[in-house]
Design a protein around this motif. Sequence first.
Motif, short mmCIF file in Angstrom:
data_model
loop_
_atom_site.label_atom_id
_atom_site.label_comp_id
_atom_site.label_asym_id
_atom_site.label_seq_id
_atom_site.Cartn_x
_atom_site.Cartn_y
_atom_site.Cartn_z
N UNK A 1 -9.39 -7.50 -3.44
CA UNK A 1 -9.31 -8.94 -3.73
C UNK A 1 -8.39 -9.73 -2.82
N UNK A 2 -7.52 -9.09 -2.10
CA UNK A 2 -6.51 -9.83 -1.35
C UNK A 2 -7.10 -10.54 -0.13
N UNK A 3 -6.81 -11.84 0.03
CA UNK A 3 -7.25 -12.55 1.23
C UNK A 3 -6.34 -12.26 2.42
N UNK A 4 -5.22 -11.57 2.18
CA UNK A 4 -4.27 -11.23 3.25
C UNK A 4 -4.31 -9.70 3.41
N UNK A 5 -4.43 -9.18 4.63
CA UNK A 5 -4.41 -7.71 4.80
C UNK A 5 -3.12 -7.10 4.23
N UNK A 6 -3.29 -5.97 3.55
CA UNK A 6 -2.16 -5.26 2.94
C UNK A 6 -1.82 -4.05 3.81
N UNK A 7 -0.53 -3.88 4.11
CA UNK A 7 -0.05 -2.70 4.84
C UNK A 7 0.84 -1.90 3.90
N UNK B 1 -5.44 8.79 1.95
CA UNK B 1 -5.57 8.06 0.69
C UNK B 1 -5.22 6.59 0.84
N UNK B 2 -4.58 6.23 1.97
CA UNK B 2 -4.23 4.82 2.19
C UNK B 2 -5.45 3.95 2.48
N UNK B 3 -6.53 4.59 2.95
CA UNK B 3 -7.69 3.80 3.39
C UNK B 3 -8.33 3.01 2.25
N UNK C 1 -5.18 -2.08 4.09
CA UNK C 1 -5.87 -2.35 5.35
C UNK C 1 -5.10 -1.79 6.54
N UNK C 2 -3.85 -1.39 6.31
CA UNK C 2 -3.05 -0.89 7.42
C UNK C 2 -1.87 -0.08 6.89
N UNK D 1 -8.00 1.92 9.61
CA UNK D 1 -6.74 1.27 9.23
C UNK D 1 -6.04 0.72 10.47
N UNK D 2 -5.40 -0.44 10.32
CA UNK D 2 -4.55 -0.98 11.37
C UNK D 2 -3.18 -0.31 11.27
#
Length: 332
Positions: free
Chosen positions: A215-221, A234-236, A240-241, A267-268
Amino acid sequence: MRTLEFRRPFRVSRSVATETRVVDVEIRHEGVSGFGEATPSRRYGVSAEETLEWAESSAGLLGDDPFALEDIGFRLTDAGRPTVVRAALDAALHDLCGKLVGLPVWRLLGLPSAGPPTSWSIGIGDPDEMARQAAEAISRFRCLKIKLGARDGLDVERVRAVRRVTDCPLRVDVNEYWTLDEALDHLPRLADLGVEYCEQPLKAGDPDAVDLRRKSPVPIYLDEECLTPADVARSAERAHGINVKLEECGGIREAIGMVRTARALGLRTMLGCNAASALGIAPEAHIAGLFDHVDLDGNLLIADDPWRGVDFVDGHQLPSRRPGLGVEPEAA
Ligand SMILES: [Mg+2]
């Protein structure tokens, strides 16, 4: 072991710091010395005293061939050495190997000498104070990282206040202090303010991360929950990063493994650090060219750096072109 004083107290969601304690290691081979620095963090439960003990008791595991990096890494891991100690020894070995063959570490690894510009971190304060610090920093830095997670309802206002004084790229780091509801409320507003990405909004391991990623409009690291190569897969589905830190993954070789795995999973990547001297930041500066984003301001927070050899040029933290890590004592 030594204490590095900060230029000013630095507040993040969980604590305020005025200094940090580090442990410097030296590995000698054929009359040449390699140096590394361990920057233990309370978050991961290893003290400076324990770090020193683990480092000293590792001498017998290093063997007599400093180029046997893979085997040495396995021995240290099998012997239960914490990642912060392995990273310092790994840095010292890379410094040593570079000196023995006469190449800077970035060149030895086949990497470009320069990475992306580093962000400068602004600790939690009241919004006007953070905007004032941002206005002061933007003459030197090309992007800013804003610490959030104060739990006082002002986090979005903090970013808005900083945005009023600069158009530069902004990232935020919540250090695990939002709930899913707070994140879903704040992130669309931060997207409107042009925030590039958000580090670790939820507590490490929070099951809601999967939902937030969708749902996030901002990439999550992820930072606090993605520490080692084993955490990347499991982070994928949860972000997003990832933020890679040498002291948490165990050194340069583990970090390269994390970047490769992350890329394969879409992932970034960003490269982060703890507060450290130039010796502690040097190994990161040598591998910065591997990453999409870089947050390497750890030595710039320190008041009297005992080491030199990382050059801050036009917003970039550049590694030395001298052999090894290219770092030497400030007094030399
Ligand atoms: Mg972080």
